[in-house]
Design an enzyme around this catalytic site. Structure first.
Site, PDB file in Angstrom:
ATOM      1  CG  ASP A  59      -2.112   0.895   1.026  1.00 44.52           C
ATOM      2  OD1 ASP A  59      -2.363   1.329  -0.111  1.00 44.52           O
ATOM      3  OD2 ASP A  59      -2.800   1.195   2.029  1.00 44.52           O
ATOM      4  CG  ASN A 101      -7.436  -2.444  -5.323  1.00 47.68           C
ATOM      5  OD1 ASN A 101      -6.467  -3.171  -5.064  1.00 47.68           O
ATOM      6  ND2 ASN A 101      -7.819  -1.489  -4.481  1.00 47.68           N
TER       7      ASN A 101
HETATM    8  C1  IPE Z   1      -5.248  -2.791  -0.172  1.00 53.15           C
HETATM    9  O1  IPE Z   1      -4.955  -1.464  -0.405  1.00 53.15           O
HETATM   10  C2  IPE Z   1      -5.177  -3.575  -1.449  1.00 53.15           C
HETATM   11  C3  IPE Z   1      -3.864  -3.722  -2.025  1.00 53.15           C
HETATM   12  C4  IPE Z   1      -2.753  -3.245  -1.542  1.00 53.15           C
HETATM   13  C5  IPE Z   1      -3.800  -4.492  -3.227  1.00 53.15           C
HETATM   14  P1  IPE Z   1      -6.105  -0.402  -0.677  1.00 53.15           P
HETATM   15  O2  IPE Z   1      -5.437   0.903  -0.864  1.00 53.15           O
HETATM   16  O3  IPE Z   1      -6.986  -0.873  -1.774  1.00 53.15           O
HETATM   17  O4  IPE Z   1      -6.933  -0.456   0.679  1.00 53.15           O
HETATM   18  P2  IPE Z   1      -7.898   0.588   1.350  1.00 53.15           P
HETATM   19  O5  IPE Z   1      -8.891   1.018   0.302  1.00 53.15           O
HETATM   20  O6  IPE Z   1      -7.059   1.748   1.788  1.00 53.15           O
HETATM   21  O7  IPE Z   1      -8.509  -0.141   2.493  1.00 53.15           O
HETATM   22  C1  IPE Z   2      -1.416   0.093  -3.447  1.00 53.19           C
HETATM   23  O1  IPE Z   2      -1.238   1.455  -3.496  1.00 53.19           O
HETATM   24  C2  IPE Z   2      -1.658  -0.523  -4.807  1.00 53.19           C
HETATM   25  C3  IPE Z   2      -3.034  -0.994  -5.004  1.00 53.19           C
HETATM   26  C4  IPE Z   2      -3.964  -0.981  -4.110  1.00 53.19           C
HETATM   27  C5  IPE Z   2      -3.374  -1.507  -6.307  1.00 53.19           C
HETATM   28  P1  IPE Z   2      -2.458   2.469  -3.542  1.00 53.19           P
HETATM   29  O2  IPE Z   2      -2.809   2.700  -4.979  1.00 53.19           O
HETATM   30  O3  IPE Z   2      -3.574   2.013  -2.695  1.00 53.19           O
HETATM   31  O4  IPE Z   2      -1.781   3.757  -2.953  1.00 53.19           O
HETATM   32  P2  IPE Z   2      -2.471   4.806  -1.983  1.00 53.19           P
HETATM   33  O5  IPE Z   2      -3.023   4.062  -0.836  1.00 53.19           O
HETATM   34  O6  IPE Z   2      -3.521   5.501  -2.780  1.00 53.19           O
HETATM   35  O7  IPE Z   2      -1.352   5.704  -1.596  1.00 53.19           O
HETATM   36 MG    MG Z   3      -4.075   2.319  -0.780  1.00 52.29          MG
END
Ligand code: IPE
Ligand code: IPE
Ligand code: MG
Length: 243
Positions: free
Chosen positions: A21, A69
């Site tokens: 994340d 996602n």
């Molecule tokens: C969790 O991260 C999913 C992945 C890292 C693939 P998200 O960014 O989607 O999670 P939330 O929305 O902050 O809970």
């Molecule tokens: C994790 O990074 C990757 C996926 C969830 C696909 P994020 O895209 O959630 O990054 P933030 O949380 O917006 O910084």
């Molecule tokens: Mg995220």
């Protein structure tokens, strides 16, 4: 220097999982597009997988795309759907040298045939390897996993392959996508979020949890070592008493 060489008395967790994340915030901080954060994030999977493999980790699970996602803007989802190609292109040579096996975990019904083929190809090419397993969770979510397991068990009951009384935690575990992997010892979530986001709900029952503020693209060998040292100070009791 790799952690295992620093101190032989350190216990290296056999199965570590990381929620990847913070890619978007890493990019935003640098006034870059979110996709660049994802690109850096993929490069970092390779870096950290090679470090983990050298440390003697047996399974490294990474949460790369969740069943939720798909809710993101189409442009971002389209970019994220190019990742299976990226994984294979970027990882294949170094992983061959380190004998790393790759498996993909998650729902197979929403991904394009092209992505399924790439994933299958990468798995097949590495399936006989004896080194660390990199388990890439892609279109993975625990609600989906547990729902599918429940359906499969119900089917077995209807077809008289199993009685209701025979349903145990072991039977449930054997119907999960992760059935062939070792129990999960340590979950790491970078980026400062203190939640699980539908990741391995069943498998996490007795795992140790470690949170840190670093965004995934910047998560380094040092961060991994810190998490493992922290794990070494935990006392895992599994409901029993101090050993
Ligand atoms: C969790 O991260 C999913 C992945 C890292 C693939 P998200 O960014 O989607 O999670 P939330 O929305 O902050 O809970
Ligand atoms: C994790 O990074 C990757 C996926 C969830 C696909 P994020 O895209 O959630 O990054 P933030 O949380 O917006 O910084
Ligand atoms: Mg995220």
């Amino acid at each position: 220097m790799i952690l295992k060489n620093i101190d032989k008395s350190i216990t290296i967790p056999k199965h570590i999982a990381i929620i990847l994340d913070g890619n978007g915030r890493w990019a935003k901080k640098r006034h870059l597009p979110r996709t660049l954060g994802h690109k850096k994030g993929v490069e970092n999977i390779k870096t950290i997988a090679l470090v983990a493999s050298e440390m003697g980790v047996k399974v490294l699970s990474v949460f790369a795309f969740s069943t939720e996602n798909w809710k993101r803007p189409k442009d971002e989802v389209d970019y994220l759907m190019t990742l299976p190609h990226e994984f294979e292109n970027q990882f294949k040579d170094d992983f061959e040298k380190m004998d790393i096996k790759v498996v993909f975990t998650g729902r197979k019904t929403m991904l394009s045939q092209e992505n399924l083929d790439v994933m299958e190809h990468f798995q097949k090419n590495t399936k006989n390897r004896q080194g660390m397993i990199l388990n890439i969770c892609f279109d993975y979510g625990s609600y989906d996993e547990l729902t599918e397991a429940t359906k499969a068990i119900a089917r077995d009951v209807i077809e008289n392959k199993l009685t209701i009384e025979e349903i145990t935690p072991e039977i449930i575990g054997s119907h999960l996508y992760t059935k062939d992997l070792l129990p999960l010892d340590l979950l790491i979530r970078p980026s400062g979020e203190l939640r699980i986001s539908n990741f391995m709900l069943w498998q996490l029952a007795y795992s140790e949890l470690y949170f840190c503020d670093t965004f995934w693209p910047a998560f380094s060998k040092k961060n991994l070592e810190k998490a493992i040292l922290d794990y070494n100070h935990r006392e895992r009791r599994f409901g029993g008493l101090k050993g």
